[in-house]
Write an enzyme that holds these catalytic residues in place. Structure first.
Site, PDB file in Angstrom:
ATOM      1  N   SER A 124       1.615  -1.383   0.082  1.00  0.00           N
ATOM      2  CA  SER A 124       0.166   0.627  -0.104  1.00  0.00           C
ATOM      3  C   SER A 124       0.592   1.060  -0.308  1.00  0.00           C
ATOM      4  O   SER A 124       0.295   2.628  -0.078  1.00  0.00           O
ATOM      5  CB  SER A 124      -0.733  -0.161   1.364  1.00  0.00           C
ATOM      6  OG  SER A 124       0.039   0.232   2.639  1.00  0.00           O
ATOM      7  N   HIS A 145      -2.323  -2.249  -6.511  1.00  0.00           N
ATOM      8  CA  HIS A 145      -2.803  -2.330  -5.597  1.00  0.00           C
ATOM      9  C   HIS A 145      -4.357  -2.306  -5.694  1.00  0.00           C
ATOM     10  O   HIS A 145      -4.505  -1.065  -6.070  1.00  0.00           O
ATOM     11  CB  HIS A 145      -1.623  -1.046  -4.365  1.00  0.00           C
ATOM     12  CG  HIS A 145      -2.742  -0.742  -3.630  1.00  0.00           C
ATOM     13  ND1 HIS A 145      -2.324   1.020  -2.906  1.00  0.00           N
ATOM     14  CD2 HIS A 145      -2.619  -1.268  -2.395  1.00  0.00           C
ATOM     15  CE1 HIS A 145      -3.255   0.673  -1.332  1.00  0.00           C
ATOM     16  NE2 HIS A 145      -2.738  -0.142  -0.850  1.00  0.00           N
ATOM     17  N   GLU A 157      -4.427   0.265  -8.035  1.00  0.00           N
ATOM     18  CA  GLU A 157      -3.428   1.139  -8.490  1.00  0.00           C
ATOM     19  C   GLU A 157      -2.144   0.425  -9.302  1.00  0.00           C
ATOM     20  O   GLU A 157      -2.074  -0.360  -8.903  1.00  0.00           O
ATOM     21  CB  GLU A 157      -2.949   1.972  -7.591  1.00  0.00           C
ATOM     22  CG  GLU A 157      -4.054   3.332  -6.591  1.00  0.00           C
ATOM     23  CD  GLU A 157      -2.582   3.876  -5.432  1.00  0.00           C
ATOM     24  OE1 GLU A 157      -3.461   4.873  -5.415  1.00  0.00           O
ATOM     25  OE2 GLU A 157      -2.424   3.040  -4.656  1.00  0.00           O
ATOM     26  N   ASN A 195      -2.592   6.656  -0.632  1.00  0.00           N
ATOM     27  CA  ASN A 195      -2.437   6.260   0.787  1.00  0.00           C
ATOM     28  C   ASN A 195      -1.473   8.182   0.430  1.00  0.00           C
ATOM     29  O   ASN A 195      -1.060   8.522   1.686  1.00  0.00           O
ATOM     30  CB  ASN A 195      -1.476   5.484   0.754  1.00  0.00           C
ATOM     31  CG  ASN A 195      -2.776   4.538   1.214  1.00  0.00           C
ATOM     32  OD1 ASN A 195      -3.414   4.827   1.551  1.00  0.00           O
ATOM     33  ND2 ASN A 195      -1.890   3.030   1.030  1.00  0.00           N
TER      34      ASN A 195
END
Length: 498
Positions: A124, A145, A157, A195
């Site tokens: 992540s 991801h 992602e 993130n």
């Protein structure tokens, strides 16, 4: 390089936890053969049984067909060793978030699979290039991801390192679509896109509480009712777990050389250190134990509602509100009635100094966001409680009211501006296209709109004003505007303009 577009592709999944089993489920459901491995004996078999049970329930509820169930069961297989993954054309790693462990696994996999097999990590936040460092043929390594829960969350992602081959990125993008996901291509950087970009929502909420401008309940209520977020930042952190969001926040902040825009607060670290992690432990930012009372975000007043007010720098929204409330508007120098204002990026103290208005009678309203359900009011230090209470009593007749301490940008302006500004910065550094940034933030974080869409909705010029005002008043480079934002505000362009 292995052709990832073929339906006969065999996919290996290493790690049968929540993420690994979710990836295995959507991969098998797409018609590909999936081999699931976990180093803990029996974990992969348990995960497979859980997937089948959940799928059986969906069939019984009419949410999936029997044919889909039969295909998933046939495609999803368990293996007992890494060596059994030798024939896979793609392997997706989904183990613990530890760089050394991931490097060791990738080195072992590289010695097992064919030289043209693709290796992808579901990390992540750890840079893919760091995982691939020292391995031969880094062109076949990328990030893939997924988001938890994988069967529900549509975003994926696809992370490209400087060495990742175009055909690998294209193949993973195609494969993600075949799995029913929405892929976005992201440049390799700590935290990737979601993130990284997701830090603004929670950390600015934390900053507001740290300054004692508002409570956690007030921040959450404003962001839900005025800005359309499904959850406020504090209930969101309690749901995901402070043991998850604090380490990611600290990692992203440190990895970006302590950029103040990504900074958290001592309260965040304190809850992590003492083990008050949110719902999973019964206490976090809120108390979830039996019998605990949830704090209210609503201001109440027994004072007579204001019927006469003065208006300071009365813009269209403030005049419209006064008309809606059927208020009598008096000159500001009457010396008695509350003075209503709707500052952009300022607090009452700054507005009073700039205009000469009596700070004791100033009652600021945040009209830059939706006020249908809730409206935020704030007052300066040493404000006249009677002025504030009369306005609260008036507004409470038609909507919920949140009353906060003096804060440049209130709650909503600050948090929305920080989200939008960080989105602009992601566009500036080329982390992804503006369109993919918005797609990722909507799908990955359930935001009501992407940060660049948010910029255009607020107006790039107004957003730039909010950021520059807060930066000036606080002296904190946390609020420095992105150059992407500045240029588009000065030129009157959309934030999507490249």
């Amino acid at each position: 390089m292995t052709d990832l577009t073929h339906n006969d592709l065999v996919i290996g999944i290493v790690g049968a936890g929540a993420m690994g089993s979710g990836i295995a489920q959507v991969a098998a459901a797409s018609g590909r053969t999936v081999l699931l491995f976990d180093q803990s004996h029996g974990a992969a078999s348990t995960a497979r049984a859980g997937i089948i049970t959940r799928m059986e329930k969906r069939v019984a509820e009419g949410k999936a067909t029997q044919d889909a169930f039969d295909m998933l069961v046939a495609n999803l297989q368990v293996v007992e060793s890494l060596a059994a993954l030798a024939g896979c054309g793609l392997i997706v790693e989904a183990i613990i978030e530890d760089l050394a462990a991931k490097r060791a696994l990738f080195a072992e996999l590289a010695a097992i699979v064919a030289n043209d097999a693709v290796l992808a990590s579901n990390t992540s936040s750890i840079p893919i290039g760091a995982i691939a460092s020292g391995l031969l043929n880094p062109s076949r390594i990328a990030g893939l991801h997924f988001f938890n829960p994988v069967p529900v969350m549509k975003l994926v992602e696809v992370i490209r390192t400087p060495d990742t081959a175009d055909e690998v990125v294209d193949g993973l993008t195609h494969l993600a679509r075949e799995m029913g996901r929405v892929p976005v291509e992201v440049r390799d950087t700590p935290g990737f896109l979601v993130n990284f970009g997701g830090r603004a929502y929670t950390t600015e909420g934390l900053a507001i509480v740290h300054e004692n401008a508002a409570t956690t309940a007030q921040v959450d209520a404003v962001m839900r009712d005025c800005c359309g977020f499904r959850m406020g930042p504090f209930e969101l952190m309690d749901l995901t777990g402070v043991d998850i969001n604090y380490p990611v926040t600290a990692f992203v902040h440190q990895s970006h050389f302590s950029d103040p825009r990504l900074r958290s607060t001592p309260l965040h670290r304190y809850l992590f250190d003492v083990g008050q992690l949110g719902r999973k432990t019964g206490r976090g930012f809120f108390d979830y134990r039996e019998g605990a009372n949830r704090p209210s975000a609503d201001a109440t007043s027994s004072a007579p509602p204001a019927r006469a007010v003065s208006l300071l720098e009365a813009g269209e929204a403030l005049v419209a509100l006064a008309r809606e409330l059927e208020l009598t508007v008096l000159p500001a120098d009457d010396g008695v009635c509350p003075i209503l204002c709707a500052p952009i990026g300022e607090d009452c103290a700054a507005l009073s100094e700039r205009t000469g208005a009596d700070h004791r009678r100033l009652v600021a309203l945040d009209l830059a966001v939706n006020t249908t359900r809730r409206i935020t009011v704030m007052t300066a230090p040493e404000a006249d409680p009677a002025a504030r209470d009369s306005v609260v009593a008036l507004l409470s007749q038609s909507r919920a009211v949140t009353a906060i301490a003096d804060s440049p940008g209130f709650i909503a302006q600050r948090i929305c501006a920080m989200i939008a500004n960080l989105g602009c910065e992601m566009a500036q550094i080329g982390l992804a296209t503006p369109q993919d940034i918005d797609t990722a933030m909507r799908l990955g974080l359930n935001y009501p709109s992407g940060p660049l869409e948010m910029t255009d909705a607020m107006g790039a010029d107004q957003l730039y004003t909010i950021m520059t005002q807060i930066q000036r008043l606080t002296g904190d480079d946390r609020y420095r505007p992105s150059q992407w934002l500045r240029r588009r505000a000065q030129l009157g362009l959309s934030a999507m303009a490249s």
